[in-house]
Design a protein around this motif. Structure first.
Motif: not given
Length: 223
Positions: A171-194
Motif C-alpha cells: 500500500k505504501n510502495a509508491g505511485h509507480g508500483a505495479a501492484v498495491r495489495s496481495l490479491p493484485e500481486l497474485i493476479a499479476w503473477n498469474d498474468s505473467n506466469a511464464a
C-alpha cells in the motif's frame, strides 16, 4: 552469504524470519546471528511474519558482527517493534568481546537434532569440545519435550502476518508500483506466469490470502 564468504564485501546484512541468516551463515562458514526482534529496525524490508522478522549481521568473524550490530541496533519510529529497545541498546557491542566469555556459560546439546549428516555431526562435536576447553559447562544431552509439536502453529501465524504485513507494505510502495495489495500481486503473477513462475508456483501467497485479519481468534490461538 556466498558473497560474504568470497570476500566480495566487508560486511553483510541478512534478513530472517526462520533461518535465513543462520542457515546460509552456517553453510558458508560465517558468523551470522538473529538479533532479538525489535533490536534492529525492519523498515523497508519486505515483511513475512512480524512476530519473527528481523535483520542481522553476517560477517567473517565475531568482532565484525559486534561492530555491525553497533551500527544497526536502536529505536526507529518507522518500526514500532523497536520502541521496546529504547534504553536497552548499547552503542558499542565490541566492548563485550571477551576471549574468556565462554567460561561458566551453560551450553545445552540437543541430540535429537543430530544424525542427519555424519560430516556435520563431526564438526559439531569438534565445536562442543572447543567450547568445553574454553570453560563452558556443557549439558549433554538436553531433551526438548514435545519437540515434534513446536512448529505446529508457526505456519498459520506466518500466513496471517504475511497477509497483513505485505498488504501494508504494498500500500505504501509508491505511485509507480505495479501492484498495491496481495490479491493484485497474485493476479499479476498469474498474468505473467511464464516469466514469474517457471519453477515455483505461488501457493503460499494464495494460502496467506485465504486467512483473516490479525483480530481473527484463530490467529491469536496460533500465536
Amino acid at each position: 552469504g556466498a558473497a560474504m564468504a568470497a570476500n566480495l564485501c566487508a560486511l553483510a546484512v541478512g534478513t530472517e524470519t526462520d533461518g535465513s541468516i543462520v542457515s546460509p551463515s552456517s553453510i558458508c562458514g560465517l558468523v551470522g546471528f538473529k538479533p532479538t526482534v525489535g533490536l534492529v529496525s525492519r523498515a523497508g524490508i519486505i515483511p513475512i511474519a512480524a512476530s519473527q522478522d528481523t535483520a542481522g549481521p553476517m560477517t567473517r568473524n565475531v568482532a565484525d558482527a559486534a561492530a555491525l550490530l553497533s551500527a544497526m541496533a536502536g529505536p526507529d519510529p518507522r518500526d514500532g517493534a523497536t520502541a521496546a529497545s529504547r534504553g536497552h541498546v548499547h552503542s558499542d557491542y565490541t566492548k563485550f568481546l571477551d576471549p574468556a566469555g565462554l567460561k561458566g556459560a551453560r551450553i545445552g546439546v540437543a541430540r535429537d537434532f543430530f544424525g542427519a549428516n555424519d560430516r556435520v555431526d563431526r564438526v559439531v562435536e569438534e565445536a562442543i569440545a572447543a567450547m568445553k576447553s574454553a570453560g563452558a559447562v556443557v549439558i549433554d544431552p538436553v531433551r526438548i519435550a514435545h519437540l515434534s509439536k513446536l512448529g505446529d502453529h508457526e505456519l498459520d501465524v506466518l500466513y496471517f502476518e504475511f497477509k497483513a504485513g505485505l498488504d501494508a507494505y504494498l500500500k505504501n510502495a509508491g505511485h509507480g508500483a505495479a501492484v498495491r495489495s496481495l490479491p493484485e500481486l497474485i493476479a499479476w503473477n498469474d498474468s505473467n506466469a511464464a516469466h514469474e513462475m517457471p519453477y515455483f508456483a505461488q501457493e503460499h501467497l494464495i494460502a496467506a490470502q485465504k486467512k483473516g485479519p490479525l483480530t481473527d481468534p484463530a490467529y491469536r490461538r496460533a500465536l
